[in-house]
Scaffold this motif. Structure first.
Motif, PDB file in Angstrom:
ATOM      1  N   GLY A 179      -9.983   3.538   2.034  1.00  0.00           N
ATOM      2  CA  GLY A 179      -8.614   3.050   1.965  1.00  0.00           C
ATOM      3  C   GLY A 179      -8.116   3.074   0.533  1.00  0.00           C
ATOM      4  O   GLY A 179      -8.898   2.976  -0.409  1.00  0.00           O
ATOM      5  N   ILE A 180      -6.810   3.246   0.375  1.00  0.00           N
ATOM      6  CA  ILE A 180      -6.223   3.277  -0.949  1.00  0.00           C
ATOM      7  C   ILE A 180      -4.968   2.405  -0.914  1.00  0.00           C
ATOM      8  O   ILE A 180      -4.207   2.432   0.064  1.00  0.00           O
ATOM      9  N   VAL A 181      -4.769   1.596  -1.957  1.00  0.00           N
ATOM     10  CA  VAL A 181      -3.627   0.681  -2.027  1.00  0.00           C
ATOM     11  C   VAL A 181      -2.639   1.211  -3.056  1.00  0.00           C
ATOM     12  O   VAL A 181      -2.929   1.203  -4.258  1.00  0.00           O
ATOM     13  N   PRO A 182      -1.471   1.703  -2.634  1.00  0.00           N
ATOM     14  CA  PRO A 182      -0.469   2.198  -3.586  1.00  0.00           C
ATOM     15  C   PRO A 182       0.433   1.076  -4.076  1.00  0.00           C
ATOM     16  O   PRO A 182       0.888   0.246  -3.284  1.00  0.00           O
ATOM     17  N   ILE A 183       0.705   1.044  -5.398  1.00  0.00           N
ATOM     18  CA  ILE A 183       1.569   0.029  -5.992  1.00  0.00           C
ATOM     19  C   ILE A 183       2.507   0.712  -6.983  1.00  0.00           C
ATOM     20  O   ILE A 183       2.044   1.395  -7.899  1.00  0.00           O
ATOM     21  N   PRO A 184       3.818   0.555  -6.840  1.00  0.00           N
ATOM     22  CA  PRO A 184       4.763   1.133  -7.813  1.00  0.00           C
ATOM     23  C   PRO A 184       4.889   0.213  -9.030  1.00  0.00           C
ATOM     24  O   PRO A 184       5.130  -0.988  -8.887  1.00  0.00           O
ATOM     25  N   ILE A 185       4.732   0.759 -10.229  1.00  0.00           N
ATOM     26  CA  ILE A 185       4.750  -0.078 -11.425  1.00  0.00           C
ATOM     27  C   ILE A 185       5.505   0.608 -12.557  1.00  0.00           C
ATOM     28  O   ILE A 185       5.766   1.816 -12.514  1.00  0.00           O
ATOM     29  N   SER A 186       5.830  -0.178 -13.563  1.00  0.00           N
ATOM     30  CA  SER A 186       6.247   0.329 -14.865  1.00  0.00           C
ATOM     31  C   SER A 186       5.455  -0.468 -15.886  1.00  0.00           C
ATOM     32  O   SER A 186       5.755  -1.638 -16.139  1.00  0.00           O
ATOM     33  N   ALA A 187       4.417   0.150 -16.437  1.00  0.00           N
ATOM     34  CA  ALA A 187       3.554  -0.555 -17.384  1.00  0.00           C
ATOM     35  C   ALA A 187       4.320  -0.941 -18.635  1.00  0.00           C
ATOM     36  O   ALA A 187       4.084  -2.000 -19.225  1.00  0.00           O
ATOM     37  N   ASP A 191       6.797  -4.138 -14.813  1.00  0.00           N
ATOM     38  CA  ASP A 191       7.173  -4.233 -13.404  1.00  0.00           C
ATOM     39  C   ASP A 191       5.960  -4.132 -12.487  1.00  0.00           C
ATOM     40  O   ASP A 191       5.213  -3.146 -12.525  1.00  0.00           O
ATOM     41  N   ASN A 192       5.747  -5.151 -11.661  1.00  0.00           N
ATOM     42  CA  ASN A 192       4.692  -5.185 -10.644  1.00  0.00           C
ATOM     43  C   ASN A 192       3.282  -5.074 -11.227  1.00  0.00           C
ATOM     44  O   ASN A 192       2.347  -4.709 -10.512  1.00  0.00           O
ATOM     45  N   VAL A 193       3.138  -5.374 -12.511  1.00  0.00           N
ATOM     46  CA  VAL A 193       1.789  -5.416 -13.097  1.00  0.00           C
ATOM     47  C   VAL A 193       1.222  -6.824 -12.911  1.00  0.00           C
ATOM     48  O   VAL A 193       0.263  -7.023 -12.170  1.00  0.00           O
ATOM     49  N   VAL A 194       1.815  -7.789 -13.576  1.00  0.00           N
ATOM     50  CA  VAL A 194       1.464  -9.192 -13.354  1.00  0.00           C
ATOM     51  C   VAL A 194       2.606  -9.893 -12.630  1.00  0.00           C
ATOM     52  O   VAL A 194       2.399 -10.667 -11.702  1.00  0.00           O
ATOM     53  N   HIS A 195       3.831  -9.582 -13.063  1.00  0.00           N
ATOM     54  CA  HIS A 195       5.015 -10.216 -12.488  1.00  0.00           C
ATOM     55  C   HIS A 195       5.742  -9.239 -11.568  1.00  0.00           C
ATOM     56  O   HIS A 195       5.812  -8.036 -11.842  1.00  0.00           O
ATOM     57  N   ARG A 196       6.293  -9.760 -10.482  1.00  0.00           N
ATOM     58  CA  ARG A 196       6.997  -8.931  -9.507  1.00  0.00           C
ATOM     59  C   ARG A 196       8.286  -8.367 -10.126  1.00  0.00           C
ATOM     60  O   ARG A 196       8.965  -9.048 -10.882  1.00  0.00           O
ATOM     61  N   ASP A 204       7.382  -4.725  -0.936  1.00  0.00           N
ATOM     62  CA  ASP A 204       6.990  -6.078  -0.553  1.00  0.00           C
ATOM     63  C   ASP A 204       5.483  -6.301  -0.605  1.00  0.00           C
ATOM     64  O   ASP A 204       4.972  -7.298  -0.083  1.00  0.00           O
ATOM     65  N   GLY A 205       4.755  -5.380  -1.257  1.00  0.00           N
ATOM     66  CA  GLY A 205       3.310  -5.532  -1.383  1.00  0.00           C
ATOM     67  C   GLY A 205       2.944  -6.375  -2.589  1.00  0.00           C
ATOM     68  O   GLY A 205       3.806  -6.928  -3.282  1.00  0.00           O
ATOM     69  N   PRO A 206       1.640  -6.467  -2.903  1.00  0.00           N
ATOM     70  CA  PRO A 206       1.189  -7.287  -4.026  1.00  0.00           C
ATOM     71  C   PRO A 206       1.439  -6.614  -5.363  1.00  0.00           C
ATOM     72  O   PRO A 206       1.549  -5.386  -5.452  1.00  0.00           O
ATOM     73  N   THR A 207       1.554  -7.406  -6.415  1.00  0.00           N
ATOM     74  CA  THR A 207       1.507  -6.839  -7.762  1.00  0.00           C
ATOM     75  C   THR A 207       0.076  -6.383  -8.025  1.00  0.00           C
ATOM     76  O   THR A 207      -0.850  -6.714  -7.266  1.00  0.00           O
ATOM     77  N   LEU A 208      -0.119  -5.656  -9.100  1.00  0.00           N
ATOM     78  CA  LEU A 208      -1.467  -5.185  -9.414  1.00  0.00           C
ATOM     79  C   LEU A 208      -2.415  -6.366  -9.602  1.00  0.00           C
ATOM     80  O   LEU A 208      -3.523  -6.385  -9.049  1.00  0.00           O
TER      81      LEU A 208
END
Length: 440
Positions: A179-187, A191-196, A204-208
């Motif tokens: 399984g692989i969990v995709p997460i869209p981020i902007s390091a 964005d979506n690294v620690v804070h949504r 609507d998935g988890p942050t990293l």
């Protein structure tokens, strides 16, 4: 055996991805937003960033510690960082993306329980993405995260993210990744690294960090069959209480051992039982579990030496002198059939000869090429070894700790090759999806 109540569990993770996908920036952002950066470290990064004419701190400098890396703006070595949150402790390996540093990626991911594979949203899945996914699959990394980075540069487009996620998921499934969990981020922006991220309300998935804190690190060594490599035999030359003391010191690499357990010493096959377990500050403990360092005392006086392995009777490793393994060659000097080497396995060191080079993994096509004449630095392949003495070994698929080894130059002690017991995956399992479609 579960983690003791109140203790934060440990997760080992590694980052991988193509050059300039933003791995070091992601790690720096993760450390910064978790408040795991010391004030003087951050001040130094801000000073260097100003000297370069940057308006904000370049968080990648928190991990790119080598002078060559800072000058070139790339990661060359594996940078390890330790940090913790209220829920979990982490050991993070930031690995390089260049093809010529594949060996460093192997080093960083070899002990990882989770791999974070970065993809630049502008470029999508590249050859390096496939290569790093293949290496993670070969190393049996249990979990994989696809971090689609630089979403700010594609206007946070949901369709771009889903297109990349679908392609990578299909490819990972062909590699056998469960399984692989995709997460869209902007390091860069966090964005979506620690804070949504407020810029991607469609996600609507988890942050990293949320995923890293929640993922089940299911490779608990205490749940594996018991393996105790003997590192040192303790025979105090004193009179009194310890006059007849004979203990076998080492680190329990996997499983649980209890006082009274029947055991066998390998490779000799001699049988006994656990008479006592001594650990720091405690004699005659009831049990020991991986990865504790303890001293075992047996009920019988046996000929046990450094490099032997004490295991339970019900599920022992196989004892053999012939080893087929998947390897990554690390040294600049090529490895060839007929080479004589030293093999480091657990606490044992034995002489060995490379009987044959069976295959080489083409990192461009991800197909196995039979019968190479040599393996060069960073190349992955399959070989067969013959050892001078029998070794108790597990298949790497079963136990990553007792299924791995190093080959060392017997002349100067230089590390040559990292190995995983077991054959290279079948070429059909490691081919590009488009190539498989063509052949079918």
């Amino acid at each position: 055996m579960a983690t003791p109540t109140g203790a934060a569990s440990l997760l080992r993770l590694a980052t991988a991805g193509s050059v300039d996908d933003g791995k070091s920036t992601l790690v720096g952002r993760l450390l910064h937003d978790c408040q795991a950066v010391l004030a003087d470290q951050l001040a130094a990064v801000e000073r260097v960033s100003r000297e370069r004419g940057l308006l904000t701190a370049d968080l990648a400098l928190l991990t790119d510690g080598l002078r060559a890396e800072r000058e070139q703006g790339i990661t060359i070595d594996v940078a390890y960082r330790y940090f913790a949150t209220a829920r979990r402790r982490f050991i993070l390996a930031d690995t390089p993306g260049h093809v010529q540093y594949t060996r460093n990626m192997v080093t960083g991911a070899s002990t990882a329980e989770l791999a974070v594979v970065l993809v630049d949203a502008r470029n999508g899945v590249t050859e390096q993405t496939r290569r790093h996914a293949a290496v993670a699959a070969l190393l049996r990394v249990p979990h994989m995260v696809l971090a689609v980075n630089k979403m700010d540069l594609v206007d946070y487009d949901e369709s771009v993210f889903h297109g990349i996620a679908d392609e990578c998921t299909r490819y990972a499934s062909r590699l056998g990744v469960p399984g692989i969990v995709p997460i869209p981020i902007s390091a860069l922006g966090g964005d979506n690294v620690v804070h949504r991220s407020a810029s991607m309300p469609w996600y609507d998935g988890p942050t990293l960090l949320e995923h890293l804190e929640e993922v089940d690190a299911d490779e608990d060594p205490a749940e594996q069959p018991a393996r105790f490599p003997v590192q040192y035999v303790l025979r105090p030359q004193t009179s009194g209480e310890f006059q007849d003391y004979r203990g076998y010191a080492g680190r329990l690499s996997s499983g649980v051992l209890r006082r009274g357990d029947p055991v066998v010493v390998l490779p000799s096959g001699l049988r006994s039982s656990i008479a006592a377990i001594d650990r720091l500050g405690e004699r005659d403990a009831e049990f020991a579990f991986a990865p504790q360092s303890v001293t075992l005392r047996l009920a019988d006086d046996l000929d046990v030496s450094r490099g032997d392995m004490i295991v339970q009777l019900d599920d022992p490793p196989r004892v053999t002198q012939d080893v087929t393994a998947t390897v990554c060659h690390l040294a600049d000097r090529p490895l060839r059939a007929g080479d004589r080497v030293l093999m480091h396995h657990a606490a044992a060191t034995v002489r060995a000869v490379v009987r044959s080079l069976d295959a080489r993994l083409d990192l461009h096509t991800l197909a196995a090429e039979p019968g190479p004449t040599s393996l060069s630095a960073n190349e992955i392949g399959q070989l067969t070894l013959r050892t001078a003495a029998p070794l108790p070994i597990d298949d790497y698929r079963k136990d990553r700790r007792t299924g791995s080894f190093l080959l060392v130059d017997e002349a100067d002690g230089a590390t040559l090759t990292a190995g995983m017991v077991g054959a290279l995956a079948h070429p059909e399992e490691l081919a590009h999806p488009e190539e498989k479609a063509t052949r079918q």
